[in-house]
Design a protein around this motif. Structure first.
Motif, short mmCIF file in Angstrom:
data_model
loop_
_atom_site.label_atom_id
_atom_site.label_comp_id
_atom_site.label_asym_id
_atom_site.label_seq_id
_atom_site.Cartn_x
_atom_site.Cartn_y
_atom_site.Cartn_z
N MET A 1 0.81 -1.19 0.00
CA MET A 1 0.00 0.00 0.00
C MET A 1 0.85 1.26 0.00
SD MET A 1 -3.23 -0.40 0.20
CE MET A 1 -4.62 -0.92 1.01
N LYS A 2 1.93 1.18 0.70
CA LYS A 2 2.83 2.33 0.74
C LYS A 2 3.40 2.58 -0.65
CE LYS A 2 6.60 4.38 3.10
NZ LYS A 2 6.45 5.71 3.03
N GLN A 3 3.71 1.47 -1.41
CA GLN A 3 4.23 1.62 -2.77
C GLN A 3 3.19 2.27 -3.68
OE1 GLN A 3 5.36 -2.29 -3.98
NE2 GLN A 3 7.35 -2.21 -2.96
N ASP A 4 1.94 1.93 -3.51
CA ASP A 4 0.88 2.53 -4.33
C ASP A 4 0.79 4.03 -4.06
OD1 ASP A 4 0.31 0.11 -5.47
OD2 ASP A 4 -1.38 -0.33 -4.13
N GLN A 5 0.93 4.41 -2.83
CA GLN A 5 0.86 5.83 -2.48
C GLN A 5 2.08 6.58 -3.04
OE1 GLN A 5 0.46 5.90 1.75
NE2 GLN A 5 -1.71 5.32 1.71
N ASP A 6 3.27 5.92 -2.97
CA ASP A 6 4.48 6.55 -3.51
C ASP A 6 4.36 6.76 -5.03
OD1 ASP A 6 5.67 6.62 -1.03
OD2 ASP A 6 6.82 4.75 -1.32
N ILE A 7 3.83 5.76 -5.70
CA ILE A 7 3.65 5.87 -7.15
C ILE A 7 2.64 6.96 -7.48
CG2 ILE A 7 2.83 4.65 -9.21
CD1 ILE A 7 4.02 2.09 -8.03
N GLN A 8 1.56 7.01 -6.72
CA GLN A 8 0.52 8.01 -6.95
C GLN A 8 1.10 9.41 -6.72
OE1 GLN A 8 -2.55 7.38 -8.11
NE2 GLN A 8 -2.93 9.59 -8.21
N ARG A 9 1.87 9.59 -5.67
CA ARG A 9 2.47 10.88 -5.36
C ARG A 9 3.47 11.27 -6.48
NH1 ARG A 9 6.08 10.30 -1.02
NH2 ARG A 9 4.44 9.06 -0.10
N PHE A 11 3.44 10.47 -9.68
CA PHE A 11 2.72 10.93 -10.88
C PHE A 11 1.99 12.24 -10.65
CE2 PHE A 11 3.24 6.45 -12.22
CZ PHE A 11 3.83 6.69 -13.46
N ASP A 12 1.54 12.50 -9.47
CA ASP A 12 0.91 13.80 -9.15
C ASP A 12 1.92 14.92 -9.28
OD1 ASP A 12 -1.54 12.63 -8.77
OD2 ASP A 12 -1.34 12.49 -6.58
N GLU A 13 3.16 14.66 -8.83
CA GLU A 13 4.20 15.67 -8.95
C GLU A 13 4.53 15.94 -10.42
OE1 GLU A 13 7.56 14.35 -6.70
OE2 GLU A 13 6.49 14.46 -4.77
N LYS A 15 2.48 15.63 -12.93
CA LYS A 15 1.36 16.40 -13.51
C LYS A 15 1.48 17.87 -13.14
CE LYS A 15 -2.06 12.69 -13.66
NZ LYS A 15 -3.32 12.20 -13.11
N ALA A 16 1.87 18.15 -11.90
CA ALA A 16 2.00 19.54 -11.45
C ALA A 16 3.12 20.23 -12.22
CB ALA A 16 2.28 19.57 -9.96
N LYS A 17 4.24 19.53 -12.47
CA LYS A 17 5.33 20.12 -13.24
C LYS A 17 4.91 20.37 -14.69
CE LYS A 17 9.19 18.16 -10.64
NZ LYS A 17 10.33 17.23 -10.69
N ASP A 18 4.16 19.44 -15.27
CA ASP A 18 3.70 19.61 -16.65
C ASP A 18 2.79 20.81 -16.81
OD1 ASP A 18 5.14 17.48 -17.58
OD2 ASP A 18 3.46 16.08 -17.67
N GLN A 19 1.98 21.11 -15.81
CA GLN A 19 1.06 22.24 -15.91
C GLN A 19 1.79 23.57 -15.80
OE1 GLN A 19 -2.00 21.61 -12.97
NE2 GLN A 19 -2.94 19.95 -14.18
#
Length: 106
Positions: A1-9, A11-13, A15-19
């Motif tokens: 579960m921790k790995q899923d959260q790390d992966i999600q975080r 990709f969120d970062e 997306k923020a850089k791309d914007q």
């Protein structure tokens, strides 16, 4: 579960850089350059080719067909002697294949 959260975080970062990226507007393709060859030069080249064409591409020689036709035949008489007969004419009305004798003799 921790790995899923790390992966999600992660990709969120991304997306923020791309914007935050500054993307320039599309300017379109560059216009092609116009051919600026002078008209007199084009006409001069065409005229030169027209004038010198007979020198570059000679005419085909026309072969004249002989007006008289010689017909040479080899005949065998009653004594089984062979002799040549030569006829001169302006046309050839009958043509016999040189191998037609093979059909009748052998």
């Amino acid at each position: 579960m921790k790995q899923d959260q790390d992966i999600q975080r992660f990709f969120d970062e991304l997306k923020a850089k791309d914007q935050q990226l500054d993307i320039p507007e599309f300017q379109g393709l560059p216009k092609p350059k116009v051919n600026m060859t002078p008209l007199w030069l084009t006409i001069g080249i065409a005229a030169s080719l027209f004038l010198f064409a007979p020198l570059i591409w000679p005419e085909e020689e026309q072969i004249e067909v002989p007006r008289d036709v010689l017909i040479i035949t080899l005949e065998e008489n009653e004594n089984h002697q062979q002799q040549f007969t030569i006829q001169q004419t302006t046309y050839m009305d009958v043509w016999e294949s040189p191998t037609s004798a093979l059909l009748t003799e052998y």
